[in-house]
Write an enzyme that holds these catalytic residues in place. Structure first.
Site, PDB file in Angstrom:
ATOM      1  N   HIS A  22      -1.577 -49.237   3.014  1.00  0.00           N
ATOM      2  CA  HIS A  22      -1.614 -49.251   4.474  1.00  0.00           C
ATOM      3  C   HIS A  22      -2.987 -48.855   4.980  1.00  0.00           C
ATOM      4  O   HIS A  22      -3.717 -48.126   4.322  1.00  0.00           O
ATOM      5  CB  HIS A  22      -0.539 -48.344   5.072  1.00  0.00           C
ATOM      6  CG  HIS A  22      -0.578 -46.915   4.629  1.00  0.00           C
ATOM      7  ND1 HIS A  22      -0.200 -46.512   3.363  1.00  0.00           N
ATOM      8  CD2 HIS A  22      -0.952 -45.787   5.282  1.00  0.00           C
ATOM      9  CE1 HIS A  22      -0.332 -45.194   3.262  1.00  0.00           C
ATOM     10  NE2 HIS A  22      -0.799 -44.729   4.416  1.00  0.00           N
ATOM     11  N   HIS A  28      -4.670 -47.035   8.234  1.00  0.00           N
ATOM     12  CA  HIS A  28      -4.502 -46.278   9.470  1.00  0.00           C
ATOM     13  C   HIS A  28      -5.495 -46.854  10.479  1.00  0.00           C
ATOM     14  O   HIS A  28      -6.665 -47.047  10.162  1.00  0.00           O
ATOM     15  CB  HIS A  28      -4.858 -44.803   9.261  1.00  0.00           C
ATOM     16  CG  HIS A  28      -3.918 -44.066   8.378  1.00  0.00           C
ATOM     17  ND1 HIS A  28      -2.898 -43.288   8.883  1.00  0.00           N
ATOM     18  CD2 HIS A  28      -3.850 -43.976   7.033  1.00  0.00           C
ATOM     19  CE1 HIS A  28      -2.247 -42.736   7.869  1.00  0.00           C
ATOM     20  NE2 HIS A  28      -2.799 -43.149   6.741  1.00  0.00           N
ATOM     21  N   ASP A  44       2.291 -44.626  14.054  1.00  0.00           N
ATOM     22  CA  ASP A  44       2.419 -43.528  13.088  1.00  0.00           C
ATOM     23  C   ASP A  44       3.243 -42.419  13.725  1.00  0.00           C
ATOM     24  O   ASP A  44       2.993 -42.031  14.870  1.00  0.00           O
ATOM     25  CB  ASP A  44       1.022 -43.012  12.709  1.00  0.00           C
ATOM     26  CG  ASP A  44       1.040 -42.112  11.495  1.00  0.00           C
ATOM     27  OD1 ASP A  44       1.830 -41.141  11.465  1.00  0.00           O
ATOM     28  OD2 ASP A  44       0.253 -42.356  10.571  1.00  0.00           O
ATOM     29  N   ILE A  45       4.247 -41.896  13.004  1.00  0.00           N
ATOM     30  CA  ILE A  45       5.091 -40.835  13.554  1.00  0.00           C
ATOM     31  C   ILE A  45       4.448 -39.457  13.435  1.00  0.00           C
ATOM     32  O   ILE A  45       4.970 -38.484  13.972  1.00  0.00           O
ATOM     33  CB  ILE A  45       6.506 -40.827  12.931  1.00  0.00           C
ATOM     34  CG1 ILE A  45       6.458 -40.587  11.436  1.00  0.00           C
ATOM     35  CG2 ILE A  45       7.237 -42.125  13.286  1.00  0.00           C
ATOM     36  CD1 ILE A  45       7.823 -40.359  10.794  1.00  0.00           C
ATOM     37  N   GLN A  66      -3.447 -40.050  -0.463  1.00  0.00           N
ATOM     38  CA  GLN A  66      -2.378 -41.032  -0.259  1.00  0.00           C
ATOM     39  C   GLN A  66      -1.050 -40.330  -0.437  1.00  0.00           C
ATOM     40  O   GLN A  66      -0.798 -39.682  -1.451  1.00  0.00           O
ATOM     41  CB  GLN A  66      -2.493 -42.200  -1.247  1.00  0.00           C
ATOM     42  CG  GLN A  66      -1.480 -43.306  -0.967  1.00  0.00           C
ATOM     43  CD  GLN A  66      -1.623 -44.502  -1.888  1.00  0.00           C
ATOM     44  OE1 GLN A  66      -2.439 -44.524  -2.811  1.00  0.00           O
ATOM     45  NE2 GLN A  66      -0.826 -45.537  -1.632  1.00  0.00           N
TER      46      GLN A  66
END
Length: 136
Positions: free
Chosen positions: A95, A97, A26-27, A89
């Site tokens: 997705h 996490h 994750d960025i 979201q």
């Protein structure tokens, strides 16, 4: 955006890939080692994802969570899915996490806004009964 990551058109730090899933860092990490697992086949959210893709994503998330806990010395792991804008979201490609959690808060900035408090027993019972009927 996640379809572009899966296709290789958008840069990412890939962690794992198989025929059905893609896992990448994750960025905007909530903790050291925070990553995402997505199905390669696009599904908007939890309501839309086919059961086989959901199972594959969950199994990949479990595999990378175990590795992250070992590799980073995490004290725990959260799996988080947000379904719908009102549930936070922000990217509309299903997705999960995978968020390693640490006692050492210099590695872990995640705090949840929800503080559990006991609910009303009658309301809980009524809602549970309604849901049980809806499922049958």
């Amino acid at each position: 955006m996640f379809c572009g990551i899966v296709a290789g058109d958008v840069p990412s730090v890939k962690v794992a890939e198989d025929a059905t899933t893609f896992a990448f860092m994750d960025i905007n990490p909530a903790s050291d080692g925070h990553l995402l697992v997505v199905p390669k086949r696009h599904s908007k959210d939890l309501f839309e994802i086919p059961a086989d893709d959901l199972a594959a994503v969950t199994l990949t998330a479990q595999r990378v969570a175990k590795a992250a806990a070992r590799e980073f010395g995490a004290d725990g792991v959260n799996l988080l899915n947000c379904c719908g804008a009102d549930a936070w979201q922000s990217v509309f490609h299903f997705h999960l996490h995978v968020i390693p959690r640490y006692t050492d808060k210099s590695k872990d900035g995640l705090t949840l806004p929800w503080a559990p408090v006991p609910g009303d027993v009658d309301t809980i019972t009524e809602l549970g009964g309604r849901l049980e009927k809806a499922l049958n």
